[in-house]
Design a protein around this motif. Sequence first.
Motif, PDB file in Angstrom:
ATOM      1  N   UNK A   1      26.348  -8.787  79.689  1.00 28.94           N
ATOM      2  CA  UNK A   1      25.911  -7.601  80.318  1.00 28.94           C
ATOM      3  C   UNK A   1      25.771  -6.519  79.517  1.00 28.94           C
ATOM      4  N   UNK A   2      24.629  -5.812  79.587  1.00 26.37           N
ATOM      5  CA  UNK A   2      24.440  -4.465  78.757  1.00 26.37           C
ATOM      6  C   UNK A   2      24.668  -3.390  79.773  1.00 26.37           C
ATOM      7  N   UNK A   3      25.127  -2.313  79.052  1.00 24.68           N
ATOM      8  CA  UNK A   3      25.752  -1.326  79.829  1.00 24.68           C
ATOM      9  C   UNK A   3      25.118  -0.074  78.819  1.00 24.68           C
ATOM     10  N   UNK A   4      24.375   0.859  79.612  1.00 25.03           N
ATOM     11  CA  UNK A   4      23.901   2.086  79.061  1.00 25.03           C
ATOM     12  C   UNK A   4      24.695   3.251  79.451  1.00 25.03           C
ATOM     13  N   UNK A   5      25.559   3.977  78.757  1.00 24.64           N
ATOM     14  CA  UNK A   5      25.981   5.189  79.396  1.00 24.64           C
ATOM     15  C   UNK A   5      25.155   6.307  79.136  1.00 24.64           C
ATOM     16  N   UNK A   6      24.587   6.774  80.124  1.00 20.37           N
ATOM     17  CA  UNK A   6      23.578   8.047  79.818  1.00 20.37           C
ATOM     18  C   UNK A   6      24.364   9.462  79.815  1.00 20.37           C
ATOM     19  N   UNK A   7      25.383   9.605  80.271  1.00 25.15           N
ATOM     20  CA  UNK A   7      26.102  11.016  80.248  1.00 25.15           C
ATOM     21  C   UNK A   7      27.478  11.005  80.435  1.00 25.15           C
ATOM     22  N   UNK A   8      28.125  11.690  79.769  1.00 26.04           N
ATOM     23  CA  UNK A   8      29.534  11.797  80.006  1.00 26.04           C
ATOM     24  C   UNK A   8      30.137  13.360  79.973  1.00 26.04           C
ATOM     25  N   UNK A   9      31.072  13.631  80.598  1.00 25.34           N
ATOM     26  CA  UNK A   9      31.933  14.947  80.705  1.00 25.34           C
ATOM     27  C   UNK A   9      32.731  14.783  79.224  1.00 25.34           C
ATOM     28  N   UNK A  10      32.572  15.860  78.443  1.00 22.04           N
ATOM     29  CA  UNK A  10      33.275  15.793  77.058  1.00 22.04           C
ATOM     30  C   UNK A  10      34.602  16.569  77.337  1.00 22.04           C
ATOM     31  N   UNK A  11      35.667  15.780  76.860  1.00 18.70           N
ATOM     32  CA  UNK A  11      37.166  16.187  76.812  1.00 18.70           C
ATOM     33  C   UNK A  11      37.666  16.425  75.550  1.00 18.70           C
ATOM     34  N   UNK A  12      37.121  15.635  74.730  1.00 21.57           N
ATOM     35  CA  UNK A  12      37.863  15.675  73.334  1.00 21.57           C
ATOM     36  C   UNK A  12      36.709  15.650  72.134  1.00 21.57           C
ATOM     37  N   UNK A  13      37.140  16.285  71.114  1.00 22.02           N
ATOM     38  CA  UNK A  13      36.202  16.313  69.952  1.00 22.02           C
ATOM     39  C   UNK A  13      34.965  17.275  70.169  1.00 22.02           C
TER      40      UNK A  13
END
Length: 110
Positions: A10-22
């Motif tokens: 299975x291939x997963x592409x994370x296209x966005x995220x909410x930044x909380x660290x770094x």
Amino acid sequence: MPQHGLRRSWNHCIRALETTHGIMEMTSRRSTSDLRRLCSGPGRLCQALEVDASLNGAQLFKAPFQLFGGKGWPTVAGRIGISVSVEIMWRFGVGGSPFLSCPFPANKTP
């Protein structure tokens, strides 16, 4: 093991995220302080996180990655930016999130 000795992949592409660290490091890499646009879209996300081809095939739940539960239950929608198979529900995200480059329609369950 599946039939005939074949493994499932299975291939997963994370296209966005909410930044909380770094955040400081990521804003420096992206030259922006707008947290909503920092990781909204695959190119921006990769630039902010320094993801490159050397991480191809890396597992999302092992170092160097750390994924944490989000705010809300993921919803599902048809894919965007394509003209074929748009009805296939392969786009997942948290409805109403300001961190998506293209908002989700009304909540749907998978």
